[in-house]
Scaffold this active site. Structure first.
Site, PDB file in Angstrom:
ATOM      1  N   HIS A   1       0.846  -1.198   0.000  1.00 38.07           N
ATOM      2  CA  HIS A   1       0.000   0.000   0.000  1.00 38.07           C
ATOM      3  C   HIS A   1       0.877   1.242   0.000  1.00 38.07           C
ATOM      4  O   HIS A   1       1.833   1.341   0.782  1.00 38.07           O
ATOM      5  CB  HIS A   1      -0.912   0.006   1.233  1.00 38.07           C
ATOM      6  CG  HIS A   1      -1.706   1.267   1.377  1.00 38.07           C
ATOM      7  ND1 HIS A   1      -1.572   2.120   2.450  1.00 38.07           N
ATOM      8  CD2 HIS A   1      -2.652   1.817   0.570  1.00 38.07           C
ATOM      9  CE1 HIS A   1      -2.404   3.150   2.302  1.00 38.07           C
ATOM     10  NE2 HIS A   1      -3.056   2.982   1.175  1.00 38.07           N
ATOM     11  N   SER A   2       0.595   2.170  -0.905  1.00 39.27           N
ATOM     12  CA  SER A   2       1.286   3.451  -0.953  1.00 39.27           C
ATOM     13  C   SER A   2       2.799   3.240  -1.096  1.00 39.27           C
ATOM     14  O   SER A   2       3.251   2.581  -2.031  1.00 39.27           O
ATOM     15  CB  SER A   2       0.941   4.259   0.301  1.00 39.27           C
ATOM     16  OG  SER A   2       1.399   5.579   0.201  1.00 39.27           O
ATOM     17  N   LEU A   3       3.591   3.761  -0.166  1.00 38.62           N
ATOM     18  CA  LEU A   3       5.040   3.597  -0.252  1.00 38.62           C
ATOM     19  C   LEU A   3       5.440   2.129  -0.189  1.00 38.62           C
ATOM     20  O   LEU A   3       6.449   1.726  -0.777  1.00 38.62           O
ATOM     21  CB  LEU A   3       5.717   4.382   0.880  1.00 38.62           C
ATOM     22  CG  LEU A   3       7.241   4.312   0.946  1.00 38.62           C
ATOM     23  CD1 LEU A   3       7.874   4.875  -0.321  1.00 38.62           C
ATOM     24  CD2 LEU A   3       7.756   5.051   2.183  1.00 38.62           C
TER      25      LEU A   3
END
Length: 767
Positions: free
Chosen positions: A387-389
């Site tokens: 998720h995300s980074l």
């Protein structure tokens, strides 16, 4: 003691209410003959109760309950565990299967021996003697466990809470006497001051003395209010979770993004993954009824991977160093920035980037080894979710994995390893060139007396001197690189293939041995943009003293698929100076890649335009988990089509009228040459324009091949926004970046991709 039932029962009923339950039990056991006479002669018992009743109401109450004198059954216990939430202790029930396992283990437990029971799919172990529940895969404080039989509820609390086990045992003993002897209106006092009155089987109340401290009462005002008391879990409103199938079909590791919290409720990665796992289990139950009934579907296990704690822990000292230079103003905002947004800068730092990468891979490999040791029968595949980074971290790791003979199955033995085809040397030059599709250049190499060993010693300049074009040179160099990796891995594979012991567990020395071998294989080379046209990992082109600054550790398995949630991968690749991804490029060890995002997610970016820039492809719309498109989106599409049709009709009518007005008169039956000459040049685009539009618009672009990063399939998948989100996309921007953990649509897409290779067809659940 008198054997006359009337005298005996009168003696029982005239006892003081302060008599203890133990005395009642001993008295009850010493009067078997009297009890037998009461039970066998119901009419006589009712008359006795009438005679000793102190009021007509009591007589009516005992007459109504006289039929229950012989119907006592021991209470059925259920096991609960305590979870701290919102500064309160919440007692949650185990599943019926886990509760039964705990009850059986308690009955079979031997004195002096510890009984450990695996619960909740093997993610938690319960130690019965300690009455504590321990997490297996992650760090978490142990939680209290109770065998619960009696529950209470205050006026202000809608939930029923369990009494402690000793308190419940006293209540059960008093209840047994009351049911067996018909002795209701009974008072049971406890040393702590509580008083419980058993009015009748369905009306039992607890009273608190005013001013007496109580562990169960929240405020002094609650002490004057009676509590409703219930016996057995079947008499209280509580949702017992469904048990999990023992068979695990697939294992998924989920990596979080920036900061310690993963959603707007500031929950940890562990809590969010727990919710995602529960949603996935419910979807499998609803969409795979037939396959589950046939035993072809078990469950998917999701395990959280936490790297934030290691980065911000005492080992790195980064938080202490950052705190020294942080301004004192707007302290809360600066603390939030230091704890979350700075993770992006840490990942762009060679020092802390290496820490993050090492932590993620070490944690994934540790979880994988531990899972295999606890599930020796597991033969499924593994996937990754970021998720995300976290998605960017996994992308860089997967891009830098070596296509080495590290086995993708769980328990690899030396016997299996030696029989694997990837270990067999191909000393034939012709066979090696045919494998990479360069058989037409074999004669050029033979003219120079080249064999496979000498080819492995060639540099790009040597191949260029032989007159080989750029494309074939790059393919041969890639062959050379992979052959060297295979040789290096074969030299150290015996170390990695140390088998687990007979108990199914790997000792720590074995785990450390494997990690050392895997880390030794994590050499990183600089990126060749001419061939890949894609950056191979974060900071992969940064060179310090002639050496690449980042070493990418290796996973101990080959992932089946990689799912990115709300991912900034596309943006980071562009900022690194990459304009496009070679359509022929794919992860060395991973077969699939799905980029999943919410349309209002401010952090998410697309991938497909970097691979097929010549096509204007809309992302794939993720279906609703209930099998339909959201109503407001259908209405929006209908209005859009209606507007387009209306516009086309109006413009077409105006264009036709204008053409009729400006067209010269022609004969009724002109010749072919005359008809061709009189045709207006503006008529051709009017006829052809709709056809061109129809040809260029593929239905959802499902059949368009966008490159090999996902095996030729589509990569970008967009969620459907909810009706309330469609009113103001800015208002729900932050929420949309954190929505994936609770998104059933996202979970269903993962499950379909996972079970597609197993031949499981998903059904549409009944509406």
């Amino acid at each position: 003691m008198s054997e006359d039932p009337i005298d005996w029962l009168a003696a029982v009923t005239t006892r003081q209410d302060t008599d203890t339950a133990e005395e009642d039990v001993s008295l009850l056991r010493g009067s078997n003959q009297a009890q037998s006479r009461i039970v066998t002669d119901k009419k006589q018992t009712e008359s006795i109760l009438d005679e000793i009743s102190s009021s007509p109401a009591d007589s009516l109450e005992m007459l109504d309950l006289g039929s229950e004198l012989h119907t006592y059954h021991p209470v059925q216990p259920h096991w609960f565990y305590c979870r701290r939430a919102d500064a309160k202790d919440a007692w949650l029930p185990f599943s019926r299967e886990d509760s039964q396992k705990l009850e059986e283990a308690l009955k079979n437990a031997k004195e002096g021996q510890e009984s450990i029971v695996a619960t909740e799919g093997g993610r938690y172990d319960v130690r019965l003697s300690e009455r504590l529940r321990y997490a297996v895969y992650w760090d978490q404080a142990p939680s209290e466990v109770q065998r619960c039989t009696w529950f209470y509820k205050g006026n202000d609390d809608p939930r029923y809470l369990p009494y402690p086990e000793p308190f419940s045992n006293r209540l059960e003993e008093a209840y047994m006497i009351a049911v067996t002897l018909g002795e209701w209106k009974r008072t049971l006092d406890f040393p702590t001051g509580e008083t419980v009155i058993l009015h009748n089987p369905k009306h039992i109340m607890q009273y608190q003395p005013i001013g007496l401290p109580d562990d169960w009462v929240g405020s002094p005002s609650d002490q004057t209010r009676p509590r409703t008391v219930k016996r057995g879990i079947e008499n209280i409103a509580v949702e017992i979770p469904e048990g999990e199938p023992e068979t695990v079909d697939h294992l998924v590791f989920m990596v979080h993004g920036i900061g310690p919290a993963c959603d707007l409720r500031f929950r940890s990665i562990i809590q969010c993954v727990n919710d995602f796992r529960s949603a996935a289990l419910g979807l499998l139950t609803a969409h795979c009824r037939t396959a589950r009934a046939e035993g072809r579907v078990g469950r998917v296990e999701f395990l959280p991977v936490d790297w934030h704690s290691a980065l911000h822990g005492d080992a790195t000292g980064v938080d202490e160093a950052i705190q020294k230079i942080t301004l004192p103003s707007i302290s809360r905002l600066r603390h939030f920035t230091n704890d979350t947004l700075l993770d992006l800068f840490f990942y762009n730092s060679p020092t802390y980037c290496q820490t993050i990468l090492d932590t993620v891979v070490t944690e994934i490999n540790r979880l994988y080894s531990l899972f295999c040791s606890r599930h020796p029968g597991f033969h499924g595949e593994m996937s990754l979710v970021g998720h995300s980074l976290g998605s960017l971290i996994l992308f860089d790791l997967l891009t830098n994995q070596k296509c080495s003979p590290v086995h993708t199955e769980n328990h690899m033995s030396p016997k299996n390893a030696t029989s694997d085809s990837s270990f067999q040397d191909e000393d034939d030059l012709e066979e090696a060139m045919c494998q990479i599709g360069l058989q037409s250049y074999i004669q050029i190499l033979k003219k120079e007396d080249m064999d496979l060993d000498s080819l492995l010693l060639c540099s790009e300049k040597d191949l260029q001197g032989l007159g080989l074009p750029l494309g074939p040179r790059k393919k041969i160099l890639e062959l050379v690189r992979s052959r060297k990796i295979i040789k290096d891995c074969k030299a150290g594979m015996a170390t990695f293939l140390t088998p687990i012991d007979s108990s199914g567990f790997m000792n720590q020395a074995t785990v450390n041995h494997r990690q050392s071998f895997l880390r030794a294989q994590s050499t990183t080379s600089a990126v060749d943009y001419e061939y890949f046209d894609v950056g191979i990992g974060q900071l992969s082109i940064a060179v310090v003293n002639g050496q690449v600054s980042i070493n990418y550790p290796q996973l101990s398995f080959h992932p089946h698929c990689f799912f990115a949630f709300g991912s900034p991968i596309g943006m980071f690749l562009t900022v690194r100076g990459l304009k496009r991804i070679d359509p022929e490029y794919s992860f060395p060890t991973c077969k699939g890649f799905f980029n999943i995002y919410h349309p209002f997610d401010p952090v998410a970016y697309r991938i497909e335009p970097m691979m097929v820039s010549n096509l204007d492809l809309e992302p794939m719309l993720i279906p609703h988990h209930k099998g339909r498109k959201r109503m407001h989106l259908e209405l929006k599409d209908s209005l859009t089509r209606m507007s387009a049709d209306l516009k086309n009709n109006v413009m077409g009518s105006l264009r036709t009228a204008w053409q009729s007005f400006t067209r010269f008169p022609v004969a009724a039956l002109p010749t072919a040459e005359a008809a061709e000459c009189t045709k207006s040049p503006t008529e051709v685009p009017v006829i052809q324009e709709p056809e061109r539009m129809e040809e260029s618009a593929s239905p959802e672009g499902r059949d368009v091949k966008v490159g090999m990063l996902n095996g030729g399939r589509r990569i970008d998948y967009v969620l459907q926004e909810t009706p309330i989100e469609s009113f103001n996309e800015y208002l729900f921007a932050i929420q949309s970046h954190l929505c994936y953990w609770e998104s059933e649509d996202t979970a269903l897409l993962l499950l379909k991709e996972i079970y597609e290779t197993l031949g499981v067809v998903f059904e549409q659940p009944p509406s």
